[in-house]
Design a protein around this motif. Structure first.
Motif, mmCIF file in Angstrom:
data_model
loop_
_atom_site.group_PDB
_atom_site.id
_atom_site.type_symbol
_atom_site.label_atom_id
_atom_site.label_comp_id
_atom_site.label_asym_id
_atom_site.label_seq_id
_atom_site.Cartn_x
_atom_site.Cartn_y
_atom_site.Cartn_z
ATOM 1 N N GLU A 139 15.156 1.532 13.032
ATOM 2 C CA GLU A 139 14.662 2.019 14.094
ATOM 3 C C GLU A 139 12.804 2.222 13.816
ATOM 4 N N ASN A 140 12.504 2.116 12.671
ATOM 5 C CA ASN A 140 11.162 1.877 12.513
ATOM 6 C C ASN A 140 10.468 0.780 12.720
ATOM 7 N N LYS A 141 9.595 0.698 13.478
ATOM 8 C CA LYS A 141 8.905 -0.346 14.052
ATOM 9 C C LYS A 141 8.067 -1.243 12.999
ATOM 10 N N VAL A 142 7.803 -0.532 11.806
ATOM 11 C CA VAL A 142 7.028 -1.088 10.820
ATOM 12 C C VAL A 142 7.450 -2.414 10.439
ATOM 13 N N TYR A 143 8.966 -2.590 10.460
ATOM 14 C CA TYR A 143 9.665 -3.748 10.217
ATOM 15 C C TYR A 143 9.205 -5.118 10.898
ATOM 16 N N GLU A 144 9.072 -4.461 12.327
ATOM 17 C CA GLU A 144 8.628 -5.447 13.320
ATOM 18 C C GLU A 144 7.036 -5.991 13.249
ATOM 19 N N VAL A 145 6.226 -4.830 13.123
ATOM 20 C CA VAL A 145 4.732 -5.215 13.043
ATOM 21 C C VAL A 145 4.178 -5.496 11.793
ATOM 22 N N LYS A 146 4.690 -5.079 10.790
ATOM 23 C CA LYS A 146 4.096 -5.123 9.657
ATOM 24 C C LYS A 146 5.384 -5.714 8.356
ATOM 25 N N SER A 150 1.363 -4.436 0.745
ATOM 26 C CA SER A 150 0.835 -4.888 -0.498
ATOM 27 C C SER A 150 1.171 -3.412 -1.574
ATOM 28 N N THR A 151 0.940 -4.013 -2.663
ATOM 29 C CA THR A 151 1.249 -2.828 -3.812
ATOM 30 C C THR A 151 0.352 -1.485 -3.337
ATOM 31 N N GLU A 152 -0.950 -1.924 -2.849
ATOM 32 C CA GLU A 152 -1.786 -0.837 -2.580
ATOM 33 C C GLU A 152 -1.611 0.055 -1.762
ATOM 34 N N GLU A 153 -0.911 -0.573 -0.385
ATOM 35 C CA GLU A 153 -0.436 0.174 0.694
ATOM 36 C C GLU A 153 0.898 1.017 0.216
ATOM 37 N N ILE A 154 1.847 0.372 -0.573
ATOM 38 C CA ILE A 154 3.009 1.132 -1.075
ATOM 39 C C ILE A 154 2.546 2.407 -1.728
ATOM 40 N N GLN A 155 1.482 2.168 -2.707
ATOM 41 C CA GLN A 155 1.146 3.517 -3.652
ATOM 42 C C GLN A 155 0.476 4.528 -2.633
ATOM 43 N N LYS A 156 -0.283 3.957 -1.750
ATOM 44 C CA LYS A 156 -0.990 5.101 -0.656
ATOM 45 C C LYS A 156 0.084 5.876 0.200
ATOM 46 N N ILE A 157 1.253 4.917 0.455
ATOM 47 C CA ILE A 157 2.326 5.712 1.168
ATOM 48 C C ILE A 157 3.113 6.595 0.260
ATOM 49 N N PHE A 158 3.507 6.239 -0.970
ATOM 50 C CA PHE A 158 4.303 7.108 -1.705
ATOM 51 C C PHE A 158 3.511 8.133 -2.277
ATOM 52 N N SER A 159 2.092 8.100 -2.673
ATOM 53 C CA SER A 159 1.141 9.042 -3.200
ATOM 54 C C SER A 159 1.114 10.176 -2.084
ATOM 55 N N GLY A 160 0.940 9.787 -0.839
ATOM 56 C CA GLY A 160 0.623 10.696 0.157
ATOM 57 C C GLY A 160 -0.694 10.639 0.725
ATOM 58 N N GLU A 161 -1.265 9.529 0.266
ATOM 59 C CA GLU A 161 -2.593 9.439 0.847
ATOM 60 C C GLU A 161 -2.454 8.760 2.384
ATOM 61 N N TYR A 162 -1.428 8.062 2.710
ATOM 62 C CA TYR A 162 -1.071 7.789 4.011
ATOM 63 C C TYR A 162 0.103 8.974 4.335
ATOM 64 N N LYS A 163 -0.139 9.684 5.178
ATOM 65 C CA LYS A 163 0.857 10.816 5.858
ATOM 66 C C LYS A 163 1.536 10.291 6.940
ATOM 67 N N TYR A 164 0.999 9.698 7.883
ATOM 68 C CA TYR A 164 1.695 9.311 9.146
ATOM 69 C C TYR A 164 1.608 7.592 9.364
ATOM 70 N N TRP A 165 2.786 7.340 10.036
ATOM 71 C CA TRP A 165 2.911 5.872 10.063
ATOM 72 C C TRP A 165 1.795 5.087 10.826
ATOM 73 N N MET A 242 16.151 -1.620 6.238
ATOM 74 C CA MET A 242 15.714 -2.785 6.326
ATOM 75 C C MET A 242 14.600 -2.932 5.384
ATOM 76 N N PRO A 243 14.822 -4.056 4.443
ATOM 77 C CA PRO A 243 13.883 -4.095 3.235
ATOM 78 C C PRO A 243 12.653 -4.811 3.421
ATOM 79 N N LEU A 244 11.569 -4.399 3.351
ATOM 80 C CA LEU A 244 10.172 -5.231 3.502
ATOM 81 C C LEU A 244 9.866 -5.974 2.350
ATOM 82 N N ASP A 245 8.869 -6.973 2.784
ATOM 83 C CA ASP A 245 8.308 -7.867 1.528
ATOM 84 C C ASP A 245 7.256 -6.936 0.900
ATOM 85 N N VAL A 246 7.114 -7.214 -0.502
ATOM 86 C CA VAL A 246 6.106 -6.786 -1.055
ATOM 87 C C VAL A 246 5.063 -7.812 -1.531
#
Length: 304
Positions: A139-146, A150-165, A242-246
């Motif tokens: 149900e997460n639309k990130v799979y459709e729009v993105k 990138s490795t940098e984006e994953i780091q920001k998501i998992f480290s908490g630098e990105y808090k909202y979708w 749904m797995p995303l590309d890296v």
């Protein structure tokens, strides 16, 4: 007189042969009796929760086919065929092999040289390859729009630098990202930390799932969750996560084998010291064509 001596000599030889025969039979019976008493009919596996279902499946098939060891080989005694599989994480698998609390350790990561040095007579058997996929709820639309992060984006998501979708992609909703990981001291997280996070740490409020199955369940239950799910578990739950590309690379079998998908890991059985004959027999079963088919059926990439 000479004739009498010949008769006595022949009689002595015959008696000797009879006694030798009796001794051989007695020794043979003694060996068989000792094997019956000392034969270790149980084999214990402990470790990776990713690998445990694979070993359990192959074990169940093996036990259902033979039931007792003498049905496997006439060299083995008539004893119950018991194989126990216990999931506790890859590090627990290494430790179990190290301290001898289990016959085999199940490990879903590379075993370090330091760890190998602590396991006397270290042996490892590679069953296949797995990968950690960065996966979300359908149900997460990130799979459709993105589709790719990138490795940098994953780091920001998992480290908490990105808090909202909507910080990941502006068209996404302003809903809080829920991070799901395995326990931070476990083997799966060590792989993710090394190959993705580098020096950055996962945010402290991340949900730490006790097993890979529990991690996948958390993603299926929460549309805002994201976690690193095993490639095998993704295949077992096709369409439910749904797995995303890296970095633009999809987690496919071909990309995992070639190394193009970077978050891959080996599926290993590790052992301290020499194999007992019955242990070797079961390892041969794991590495057989049928064993490899089971590895593939359960969603992983077989070793051969």
């Amino acid at each position: 007189m000479k004739k009498l001596l010949s008769i006595l000599t022949i009689t002595a030889l015959l008696l000797s042969l009879v006694l030798t025969g009796c001794g051989t039979k007695a020794n043979s019976d003694e060996v068989a009796s000792n094997m019956q008493e000392t034969f270790k009919s149980q084999i214990l596996f402990k470790g990776s929760s990713t690998l445990a279902p694979v070993i359990a499946k192959i074990s169940t098939n093996f036990i259902e086919e033979y039931k007792t060891w003498d049905q496997v080989s006439e060299d083995f005694p008539n004893k119950s065929l018991d194989i126990f599989v216990s999931a506790g994480g890859s590090s627990a698998g290494v430790k179990a092999a190290m301290d001898g609390s289990s016959d085999f350790g199940m490990v879903s990561r590379t075993v370090s040289d330091e760890e190998k040095g602590k396991i006397e007579g270290y042996q490892e058997f590679k069953l296949g390859l797995d990968a950690l996929t960065v996966s979300v709820n359908p149900e997460n639309k990130v799979y459709e729009v993105k589709k790719s992060l990138s490795t940098e984006e994953i780091q920001k998501i998992f480290s908490g630098e990105y808090k909202y979708w909507d910080e990941v992609e502006s068209t996404l909703s302003h809903e809080e990202i829920v991070i799901v990981t395995r326990d931070l001291g476990g083997g799966a997280h060590k792989v993710f930390q090394k190959k993705v996070m580098g020096d950055k740490k996962v945010r402290e409020d991340a949900i730490q799932a006790p097993s890979m199955g529990a991690l996948v369940t958390k993603i299926m239950e929460n549309k805002n969750a994201i976690g690193y799910a095993s490639y095998g578990m993704v295949n077992q739950n096709a369409g439910k996560i749904m797995p995303l590309d890296v970095d633009g690379v999809a987690p496919t079998k071909e990309n995992i084998v070639s190394g193009d998908y970077k978050i891959s890991r080996p599926l290993l059985i590790v052992k301290k010291g020499e194999l007992l004959p019955q242990e070797k027999t079961f390892i041969d079963v794991l590495l057989s064509e049928e064993g490899m088919k089971t590895v593939e059926k359960m969603g992983f990439v077989p070793a051969k």
